[in-house]
Scaffold this motif. Structure first.
Motif, PDB file in Angstrom:
ATOM      1  N   LYS A  72      35.547  54.525   6.558  1.00  0.00           N
ATOM      2  CA  LYS A  72      36.366  55.199   7.834  1.00  0.00           C
ATOM      3  C   LYS A  72      36.908  54.056   8.829  1.00  0.00           C
ATOM      4  CE  LYS A  72      35.226  59.735   8.857  1.00  0.00           C
ATOM      5  NZ  LYS A  72      34.468  60.975   9.495  1.00  0.00           N
ATOM      6  N   VAL A  96      42.739  51.130   0.773  1.00  0.00           N
ATOM      7  CA  VAL A  96      41.738  50.676   2.101  1.00  0.00           C
ATOM      8  C   VAL A  96      42.021  49.178   2.075  1.00  0.00           C
ATOM      9  CG1 VAL A  96      39.518  50.675   2.936  1.00  0.00           C
ATOM     10  CG2 VAL A  96      40.325  52.981   1.813  1.00  0.00           C
ATOM     11  N   SER A 124      39.711  52.103   7.463  1.00  0.00           N
ATOM     12  CA  SER A 124      40.958  52.920   7.412  1.00  0.00           C
ATOM     13  C   SER A 124      41.778  53.489   8.580  1.00  0.00           C
ATOM     14  CB  SER A 124      40.497  54.145   6.643  1.00  0.00           C
ATOM     15  OG  SER A 124      39.669  54.126   5.354  1.00  0.00           O
ATOM     16  N   ALA A 161      46.108  53.779   5.851  1.00  0.00           N
ATOM     17  CA  ALA A 161      45.727  53.644   4.226  1.00  0.00           C
ATOM     18  C   ALA A 161      46.568  54.663   3.472  1.00  0.00           C
ATOM     19  CB  ALA A 161      44.253  53.933   4.128  1.00  0.00           C
ATOM     20  N   ILE A 211      38.556  56.697   1.471  1.00  0.00           N
ATOM     21  CA  ILE A 211      39.151  56.792   3.120  1.00  0.00           C
ATOM     22  C   ILE A 211      37.919  56.955   3.833  1.00  0.00           C
ATOM     23  CG2 ILE A 211      40.523  57.840   4.902  1.00  0.00           C
ATOM     24  CD1 ILE A 211      42.877  57.607   2.876  1.00  0.00           C
TER      25      ILE A 211
END
Lengths: 266, 161
Positions: free
Chosen positions: B153, B74, B156, B84, B149
């Motif tokens: 978010k 990440v 990512s 990612a 991940i």
């Protein structure tokens, strides 16, 4: 699209709902085929749909995309069913298509430029086969070392991987069924690496035999399957898991066939 | 102490080569290779330290190492300008429990070879022990690596912007 006196192309007419629907379905089918997770496909499509002022709903099936695009006023709608592109796992395509969705969302490119760019990205040639062959063989040799293999075992694994992986490349290019390819490659690699057992080379022949087929394990498909499961895409997660399990079963069969053929006493 | 450091370095080095090689099969962008190598080396070295120095069970150690790999992926994604997963998944592959998988298949074959009850039961035990360990290591690895991940978010899924 018009070409003006300055030679530059400028988009004049907005894309129709049909054009948008076809592009989104094709884009999603490409991402699905190159090994993107379902959450990434949804997010990429979502941001492009917002930019174009439409609503996109899609169902991701094991090898199809069902795409419905509606205009915000609800007066126009377009639905299509698109088959997945079988490009194989390709993170370069995944990365470039994801960048494309951001470029469109940030207003750096227009719709028609994005359509042309997506076609260009999908048509790009991957790295030369011999480079991948060498790197994959070196990777499996390192794998053998990580599991405690000695120098002789590493050499055997390098040779076994090189021959097995080359066979995989040739058979895939000849459009042979992928399950048969996995079975034959695993058989070939296991027979070569069994040299350690047969001729007493090195002190870790079982490590050589065990690691010689590991380049075939569909690790990324397994990881994608769990990622889809965490995101609630159970149909796709199950499908990816079964696909990977089938390939693993084929490579295990090839390994067993090699061991049985040579009559190794384990 | 020096031997231990050398072992940790060797473990990371071979994991890095394995990650680059397995990454090449999935055609990542060129600038992602270096990140894959570094992340795989750190992740594998973490597992080595946990299992060898701290005697942590291999399933827990693999999960923690995979979580480390996920966090690093990440971090790396916006810098490499790629999703990612591009750095994460190839870096995870060197941790796949290959020998457990092989011993599971070996246990299955030996079950077919031996019909005496004692030998058969021993091989069934080997099949189940290696199979379960292999399955739970993979599950732990994938969960450990994927959670960062979802935790981050925003980072990512904005990495390719």
């Amino acid at each position: 699209m018009n070409i003006c006196r300055d030679g530059m192309e400028h988009e004049t007419a907005s894309p129709t709902i049909e054009e948008i629907g076809k592009f989104f379905a094709d884009y999603a089918a490409c991402l699905l085929g190159c090994g993107a997770t379902c959450i990434r496909i949804e997010k990429n499509i979502g941001r492009m749909a917002e930019t174009l002022g439409v609503e996109a709903d899609m169902t991701i099936l094991p090898s199809h995309i069902l795409m419905t695009v509606n205009s915000k006023d609800g007066l126009a709608t377009w639905s299509t069913n698109h088959r997945m592109h079988h490009t194989g796992i390709d993170y370069c395509i995944n990365t470039k298509l994801s960048r494309l969705s951001w470029a469109m969302a940030d207003g750096k490119i227009g719709f028609r430029e994005a359509v042309a760019e997506a076609k260009r990205i999908v048509g790009e040639q991957p790295a030369p086969e011999w480079v991948v062959l060498l790197l994959a063989s070196a990777a499996n040799t390192s794998f053998c070392r990580l599991f405690g293999g000695d120098g002789e075992s590493m050499l055997l694994v390098f040779l076994a991987t090189m021959v097995g992986y080359r066979l995989k490349q040739v058979m895939l290019a000849a459009k042979v069924d992928v399950r048969v390819v996995f079975l034959c490659s695993a058989f070939c690699s296991s027979v070569i690496s069994a040299g350690g057992h047969l001729f007493g080379w090195g002190s870790t022949p079982e490590v050589a035999l065990g690691t010689s087929v590991l380049y075939l394990i569909p690790g990324i498909v397994y990881i994608n399957s769990v990622s889809d499961m965490l995101d609630g895409h159970y149909v796709c997660a199950y499908s990816r898991f079964m696909n990977a399990a089938m390939l693993t079963a084929c490579l295990s069969l090839g390994l067993c066939a090699g061991i049985l053929l040579l009559g190794l006493s384990l | 102490m020096n031997d231990m450091l050398l072992n940790i370095f060797q473990d990371g080095f071979f994991a890095a080569i394995a990650a680059v090689g397995f990454a090449s099969i999935s055609h990542p962008p060129r600038n992602a290779y270096a990140w894959c190598a570094v992340i795989a080396a750190v992740g594998h070295a973490v597992r080595y330290v946990l299992t060898t120095l701290l005697a942590v069970h291999i399933i827990a150690a693999s999960t923690l190492a995979a979580f480390t790999i996920g966090l690093l992926a990440v971090y790396a994604a916006p810098r490499a300008k790629c999703p990612a997963e591009t750095c994460l998944f190839p870096a995870l592959l060197p941790m796949i429990p290959g020998m457990y998988a092989y011993r599971t298949v070996e246990g299955l074959l030996l079950c077919l070879y031996h019909s005496e009850e004692a030998a058969f039961m021993h091989n069934i035990y080997m099949l189940a022990y290696n199979g379960f360990t292999c399955a739970f290591i993979v599950l732990g690895m994938v969960l450990g690596a994927t959670i960062p991940i979802y935790l981050f978010k925003k980072i990512s899924f904005r990495a390719t912007r």
